[in-house]
Design an enzyme around this catalytic site. Structure first.
Site, short mmCIF file in Angstrom:
data_model
loop_
_atom_site.label_atom_id
_atom_site.label_comp_id
_atom_site.label_asym_id
_atom_site.label_seq_id
_atom_site.Cartn_x
_atom_site.Cartn_y
_atom_site.Cartn_z
N CYS A 124 26.93 -12.81 65.21
CA CYS A 124 28.15 -13.55 65.53
C CYS A 124 27.87 -14.72 66.46
CB CYS A 124 29.20 -12.63 66.14
SG CYS A 124 28.68 -11.85 67.69
N GLY B 38 24.19 -11.35 69.21
CA GLY B 38 24.72 -12.51 69.92
C GLY B 38 23.57 -13.45 70.25
N SER B 39 23.31 -14.38 69.35
CA SER B 39 22.09 -15.18 69.46
C SER B 39 22.09 -16.10 70.68
CB SER B 39 21.85 -15.98 68.18
OG SER B 39 22.97 -16.79 67.87
N HIS C 142 66.53 -27.53 62.38
CA HIS C 142 66.66 -28.51 61.31
C HIS C 142 65.44 -29.42 61.21
CE1 HIS C 142 67.80 -32.53 59.79
NE2 HIS C 142 68.38 -31.81 58.85
N ARG D 208 37.41 -12.61 69.96
CA ARG D 208 37.21 -12.64 71.42
C ARG D 208 38.52 -12.36 72.14
NH1 ARG D 208 34.79 -17.45 69.59
NH2 ARG D 208 32.51 -17.49 69.69
#
Length: 813
Positions: A766, A716-717, A429, A519
């Protein structure tokens, strides 16, 4: 409908349709509609009949009490709680004192006798109110009148019907009608008399054909607990929760994308002792019941299929109650039933063109934690109230803190800035009403009323994912509003980075081109919390006398009580976590990066110290691809693969693509691909694409060789910057020397994009760079990158920057 006139006292479900709300109310009309049209499609609905709204009017007139009722309500002030309670009590007493006309008594008893002929002597029935204005799209009237369960015998039927008629004038119903601009005499009461499913010896609950928090339309959300369903509806228990993805369910798949065990500390059962005043009572559940799912996977899927049938029939999102019959009379042992359906009244009415995002700017001391209802933040002084009789003390703008709510609390819920309860699930509720009112709610805190002091300044946040938090103090927050209708298209795909499955159904509504990085680490850490090798070797650990191993066994048992096969727990939770993200963005690509914990991070999982080495520099140690084919870890990786295979094959989520992290050499890549193939994840089969993270200089230098074996790259910098400059990004001392905008990293990126383009391979990014630095995003556009995957908070602003750059370059989306 087949009726000769509108002055029937009794009408059976067989003769009722949805158009008959004015005559039999919302519940009866819906039950009749389903009984007539959906039982032939396999939806099981217990039989029953309606005592009509005309019967109510007939009772009022024949007893001559209409003027007395009007007089009792004269001068009503719903904002004066004493006034409301006094007048409501008078009206109910007047109606309860009214004698049923003989022909109405005879009609009810004769109908009940027909139920006895069908189901047996003293058949157990539910007696439920069905108001003629309930379940309308803009007024749910949830629980405004009463329900009585396990009613048997002629005298009891008549008595509970009298109580039901009187409940048209509960305090909450009077207040609610006033707020919704319904006249107090414009709503009539019909009554449902329905054969009960004996769920007191089984389970029951509530389901929605839409996600109740985000409004995501492609999920069925099911809650359930042991015993009769009133505990779930009222919020007296923290129930199990299940999500099923509708599109692939319709394809015949088994897409249960989330299963969560609730504490379910009590259950409501029949009490047939003639010396007790109530026909039902609550008893504690057993430890085994608390640690078990209340329905099987097959039953979850059955309910979801029925939910889709019901939704398709009504053409709108639905709120449905279900029950499982434990040991019924003729109804059928072990069978599932639908016992009520009504339109969903919150998200189906909302305007999704503008997205509001609430963000806390401060973190305070956490006083209580529960489940988040809604996605907002509210704050004010805590008003801790233990009993509904004390609601007079509540002031507008305060935070209501209580054990649980029922409809009697509604007069103050509408003026609260937030609601916090000890008990309840997302379909209780408190949750339903707070959504309808647009008020943040934190439910199921267990001990919120003890942890939060009366009069204390608090902030209640439902804006941080699945969990809701109550913080000490009035914390600063902001509301971001984005007009989703005006965002431009771009040729460069704007994807998202995601880790938390519970956020997928919300974040998928931000304009996007899929997920560029999902991930697994969050799923393993938060949803599993156990080292996969400890689960794999569970039986061996159990036989050990080593106290350390025995402690690990206890931790495993505490988390996996519903599973005898502990390996299956890991498989299922990986599948559900990844599956929920993939479902949210379906059919767009969701690129899942295989687990990339370092050895020190794995060691933090329960049991991890048994299997993890101590490394001097885990950042460049045993991580990523080097684990997957290593005999010391391969059994754990195989469990991960089985989970991913379940999400793709069993759930039908073939939009899942997979990505190998920290792959140092092409030879490693081939080894990993072979292990995956042996586990059933075959590159190219059923649309499976395999990508490699480009985060090591060797990935750039040998990009042609990696392109021979993978379908694409994702830059993946963060790690690429670390390894190009010889930085440890965990070290604050040297972290400021360089970032992804510096020349060496940009040259690396330029080289790998050029190779990917020449080889016809997909390439995206990314890493954090495009999220943090708009100029870095425009640099990537100049190089012709295919996609950028961003944190959701920056997806909109980066899309706008990319659009401007593409426009400047003359690129058409």
């Amino acid at each position: 409908m087949g009726l000769t006139h509108d002055k029937e006292l009794i009408i059976w479900f067989d003769d009722i349709g949805i158009e008959d709300v004015p005559m039999v109310g919302g519940k009866n009309a819906s039950l009749g509609e389903m009984y007539q049209h959906l039982t032939s499609k396999g939806v099981a609905v217990p039989h029953g009949f309606a005592i009509t709204a005309y019967a109510y009017q007939y009772l009022i007139k024949s007893a001559g009490i209409e003027d007395a009722v009007r007089a009792a309500l004269d001068g009503l002030d719903t904002h004066d709680l004493y006034n409301l309670q006094e007048r409501g009590k008078k009206v109910r007493a007047i109606i309860r004192g009214a004698k049923f006309p003989q022909d109405l008594q005879d009609a009810i008893i004769n109908a009940y006798k027909k139920m006895e002929a069908e189901y047996g002597k003293d058949v157990d029935v539910a007696v439920r109110s069905s108001a003629t204005a309930e379940d309308l799209p803009d007024a749910s009237f949830a629980g405004q009148q009463e329900t009585y369960l396990n009613v048997r015998g002629y005298d009891a039927i008549l008595d509970y019907c009298s109580q039901c008629f009187a409940s048209l004038f509960t305090d909450r119903a009077i207040s609610y009608r006033h707020d919704k601009d319904f006249g107090q005499f414009d709503v009539y009461l019909s009554i449902v008399i329905q054969k009960m499913a004996r769920s007191d010896s089984a389970s029951s609950g509530v389901l929605f054909t839409i996600d109740t928090e985000s409004g995501f339309k492609d999920a069925v959300f099911i809650t359930g607990a042991w015993g009769l369903g009133e505990n779930v509806v009222q919020g007296a228990v923290n129930p199990d929760e299940y999500f099923v993805f509708k599109p692939t369910l319709k394809m015949g798949k088994r897409p249960i994308v989330s299963k969560t065990i609730g504490s379910k500390e009590i259950k409501m059962i029949y009490d047939n002792d003639p010396n007790t005043p109530h026909p039902v009572r609550n008893i504690p559940t057993t430890l085994e019941e608390r640690n078990s799912y209340v329905i099987s996977d097959d039953e979850i899927l059955q309910l979801a299929k029925w939910a889709v049938i019901i939704e398709d029939h009504y053409g709108k999102a639905m709120d449905i109650e279900w029950a499982k019959d434990g040991d019924g009379v003729k109804v059928g042992t072990g069978k599932l039933f639908i016992v009520q359906a009504r339109p969903e009244t919150v998200h189906s009415q909302s305007d999704k063109k503008v997205m509001e995002t609430y963000k806390l700017h401060e973190k305070g001391n956490v006083l209580a934690t529960g489940l988040a209802v809604g996605t907002k933040i509210g704050q004010g002084k805590a008003n801790v109230i233990s009993d509904v009789k004390d609601i007079h003390s509540f002031k507008k703008g305060e935070v209501l803190v209580t054990d649980m709510t029922d409809p009697d609390w509604e007069p103050i819920m509408k003026i609260a800035s937030a609601i916090v309860t000890n008990r309840g699930g997302r379909t209780c509720h408190a949750a339903i009403i707070s959504r309808e009112l647009g008020i943040p709610c934190v439910i199921g805190t267990v001990d919120g009323t003890k942890k939060i002091a009366h009069g204390q300044d608090i902030t209640a946040s439902s804006a941080e994912g699945e969990k809701g938090y109550v913080y000490e103090g009035l914390l600063k927050f902001e509301i971001d509003r984005v007009d989703l209708g005006d965002l431009p298209a771009t040729k460069t795909k704007i994807m998202m980075n995601l880790a938390i499955p519970e956020k997928a159904f919300t974040e998928c509504q931000i304009p996007n081109d899929g997920v560029g990085l999902a991930r697994e680490e969050f799923i393993i850490n938060s949803h599993i919390g156990l080292h996969p090798l400890a689960l794999y070797n569970y039986e061996e650990l159990k036989t050990s006398n080593d106290p350390v191993k025995q402690d690990i066994v206890k931790q495993i048992d505490a988390k996996t009580g519903a599973y005898t096969d502990k390996k299956q727990f890991f498989i299922d939770k990986v599948a559900e976590g990844v599956g929920r993200i993939a479902a949210g963005f379906y059919p767009k690509d969701v690129i899942v990066r295989l687990s990339d914990f370092k050895s020190n991070e794995y060691a933090n999982l329960a049991g991890g110290t048994l299997y993890e080495p101590e490394e001097e520099n885990p950042m460049i140690g045993w991580r990523g691809a080097s684990r997957y084919y290593d005999p010391k870890y391969r059994p754990a990786f195989e469990l991960e693969c089985q989970g991913l295979l379940k999400a793709r094959n069993d759930m039908g989520l073939t939009n899942i693509k997979l990505m190998v992290p920290f792959c140092r050499t092409p030879a490693e890549g081939r080894k990993v691909i072979e292990v995956m193939r042996e586990c059933g994840l075959v590159q190219g089969e059923n649309g499976l694409e395999l990508y490699v993270m480009c985060e090591i200089p060797s990935n750039v230098i040998l990009a042609d060789a990696f392109a021979d074996i993978f379908d694409g790259f994702s830059i993946g910098s963060n790690d690429l910057t670390q390894l190009t400059y010889g930085l440890d990004r965990d070290s604050g001392i040297i972290s400021g020397i360089a970032d992804e905008r510096d020349d060496a990293v940009k040259e690396m990126i330029r080289m790998v994009i050029a190779t990917a383009k020449r080889r016809g391979k997909k390439i995206g990014i990314c890493g954090q760079g495009p999220s943090d630095f708009p100029e870095f995003a425009t640099f990537l556009v100049e190089l012709g990158i295919d996609s950028m995957s961003l944190i959701p908070d920056t997806a909109v602003k980066t899309r706008l920057a990319v659009h401007e750059k593409e426009k400047e370059m003359g690129i058409n989306p």
